[in-house]
Design a protein around this motif. Structure first.
Motif, PDB file in Angstrom:
ATOM      1  N   ASN A 109       0.806  -1.225   0.000  1.00 26.62           N
ATOM      2  CA  ASN A 109       0.000   0.000   0.000  1.00 26.62           C
ATOM      3  C   ASN A 109       0.836   1.270   0.000  1.00 26.62           C
ATOM      4  N   ASP A 110       2.039   1.226   0.531  1.00 23.78           N
ATOM      5  CA  ASP A 110       2.910   2.399   0.577  1.00 23.78           C
ATOM      6  C   ASP A 110       3.777   2.515  -0.677  1.00 23.78           C
ATOM      7  N   ASN A 111       3.393   1.805  -1.753  1.00 25.72           N
ATOM      8  CA  ASN A 111       4.117   1.785  -3.031  1.00 25.72           C
ATOM      9  C   ASN A 111       5.519   1.199  -2.907  1.00 25.72           C
ATOM     10  N   GLN A 112       5.733   0.386  -1.896  1.00 19.32           N
ATOM     11  CA  GLN A 112       7.001  -0.324  -1.715  1.00 19.32           C
ATOM     12  C   GLN A 112       6.892  -1.677  -2.390  1.00 19.32           C
ATOM     13  N   LEU A 113       7.827  -1.985  -3.274  1.00 14.73           N
ATOM     14  CA  LEU A 113       7.874  -3.279  -3.946  1.00 14.73           C
ATOM     15  C   LEU A 113       8.553  -4.277  -3.015  1.00 14.73           C
ATOM     16  N   GLU A 172      15.440   0.431  -3.509  1.00 20.54           N
ATOM     17  CA  GLU A 172      15.152   1.387  -4.577  1.00 20.54           C
ATOM     18  C   GLU A 172      13.994   0.915  -5.457  1.00 20.54           C
ATOM     19  N   SER A 173      12.926   0.431  -4.815  1.00 20.39           N
ATOM     20  CA  SER A 173      11.826  -0.176  -5.562  1.00 20.39           C
ATOM     21  C   SER A 173      11.152   0.797  -6.525  1.00 20.39           C
ATOM     22  N   GLU A 174      11.244   2.091  -6.249  1.00 19.92           N
ATOM     23  CA  GLU A 174      10.626   3.076  -7.151  1.00 19.92           C
ATOM     24  C   GLU A 174      11.313   3.112  -8.512  1.00 19.92           C
ATOM     25  N   LYS A 175      12.537   2.568  -8.598  1.00 23.96           N
ATOM     26  CA  LYS A 175      13.289   2.563  -9.856  1.00 23.96           C
ATOM     27  C   LYS A 175      13.140   1.254 -10.634  1.00 23.96           C
ATOM     28  N   ILE A 176      12.558   0.223 -10.023  1.00 21.77           N
ATOM     29  CA  ILE A 176      12.548  -1.118 -10.612  1.00 21.77           C
ATOM     30  C   ILE A 176      11.424  -1.275 -11.642  1.00 21.77           C
ATOM     31  N   ASP A 177      11.808  -1.738 -12.832  1.00 27.91           N
ATOM     32  CA  ASP A 177      10.844  -2.070 -13.883  1.00 27.91           C
ATOM     33  C   ASP A 177      10.540  -3.566 -13.912  1.00 27.91           C
ATOM     34  N   ALA A 178      11.502  -4.400 -13.508  1.00 25.42           N
ATOM     35  CA  ALA A 178      11.326  -5.851 -13.543  1.00 25.42           C
ATOM     36  C   ALA A 178      12.199  -6.503 -12.479  1.00 25.42           C
ATOM     37  N   VAL A 179      11.734  -7.636 -11.958  1.00 22.73           N
ATOM     38  CA  VAL A 179      12.489  -8.426 -10.991  1.00 22.73           C
ATOM     39  C   VAL A 179      12.585  -9.843 -11.527  1.00 22.73           C
ATOM     40  N   TYR A 180      13.807 -10.387 -11.519  1.00 20.09           N
ATOM     41  CA  TYR A 180      14.026 -11.751 -11.983  1.00 20.09           C
ATOM     42  C   TYR A 180      14.603 -12.585 -10.852  1.00 20.09           C
ATOM     43  N   TYR A 181      14.115 -13.818 -10.726  1.00 20.22           N
ATOM     44  CA  TYR A 181      14.631 -14.766  -9.747  1.00 20.22           C
ATOM     45  C   TYR A 181      15.722 -15.574 -10.435  1.00 20.22           C
ATOM     46  N   VAL A 182      16.957 -15.356 -10.022  1.00 17.52           N
ATOM     47  CA  VAL A 182      18.086 -16.031 -10.670  1.00 17.52           C
ATOM     48  C   VAL A 182      19.252 -16.111  -9.685  1.00 17.52           C
ATOM     49  N   ASN A 183      19.983 -17.205  -9.754  1.00 23.55           N
ATOM     50  CA  ASN A 183      21.181 -17.365  -8.936  1.00 23.55           C
ATOM     51  C   ASN A 183      22.290 -16.520  -9.551  1.00 23.55           C
ATOM     52  N   PHE A 184      22.927 -15.678  -8.766  1.00 20.09           N
ATOM     53  CA  PHE A 184      24.026 -14.852  -9.248  1.00 20.09           C
ATOM     54  C   PHE A 184      25.135 -14.827  -8.223  1.00 20.09           C
ATOM     55  N   ASP A 185      26.328 -14.503  -8.664  1.00 18.78           N
ATOM     56  CA  ASP A 185      27.496 -14.413  -7.792  1.00 18.78           C
ATOM     57  C   ASP A 185      27.605 -12.975  -7.288  1.00 18.78           C
TER      58      ASP A 185
END
Length: 114
Positions: free
Chosen positions: A21-25, A89-102
Motif C-alpha cells: 500500500n505504501d508503493n514499496q515493492l 530502490e523499488s521506485e526505480k525497478i521495472d522488472a524483478v528476476y529470480y536467478v542465482n548470481f554471484d
C-alpha cells in the motif's frame, strides 16, 4: 559441521513480487523457511530492445533451513513479516528476476548476463 547455503529453486507458488500500500515493492516468500535472501540494486539492462531497470533476487536454505538459523523450526513463533523482503530502490525497478548470481562478481562488475 560447516555452514553451506544452496539456492531454493523458483516456483510461482513460493515467491511473489508485490506492491504494498505504501508503493514499496516487496518479495513475499511463501515457503516454510529460508536462510537468506540475495538482491541486486536496480541495473539498467536492455531487454527485448527496451532499456529497463532490473533487480535480481534469490533465496537460500541451509541444513538448519531456518530464517533465524536455529536448528529447530518452531512454527508457533513464525512471523509473516520475516517472509517479506523490501526491495532496494523499488521506485526505480521495472522488472524483478529470480536467478542465482554471484554477489562478488556483481559488486566487482564482472558478471555477464549473456
Amino acid at each position: 559441521m560447516f555452514y553451506y547455503e544452496t539456492v531454493i529453486p523458483y516456483s510461482e507458488n513460493l515467491v511473489k513480487i508485490e506492491m504494498q500500500n505504501d508503493n514499496q515493492l516487496v518479495s513475499h516468500y511463501f515457503g516454510e523457511s529460508y536462510a537468506s535472501v540475495n538482491e541486486t540494486h536496480p541495473m539498467l539492462l536492455e531487454i527485448d530492445g527496451e532499456q529497463k531497470n532490473v533487480s535480481f533476487i534469490y533465496y537460500t536454505k541451509t541444513i538448519a533451513d531456518s530464517p533465524s538459523r536455529n536448528l529447530i523450526n518452531n512454527k508457533k513463533n513464525l512471523n509473516e513479516q520475516v517472509y517479506i523482503w523490501k526491495l532496494s530502490e523499488s521506485e526505480k525497478i521495472d522488472a524483478v528476476y529470480y536467478v542465482n548470481f554471484d554477489v562478488e562478481k556483481i559488486i566487482a562488475g564482472t558478471d555477464s548476463w549473456d
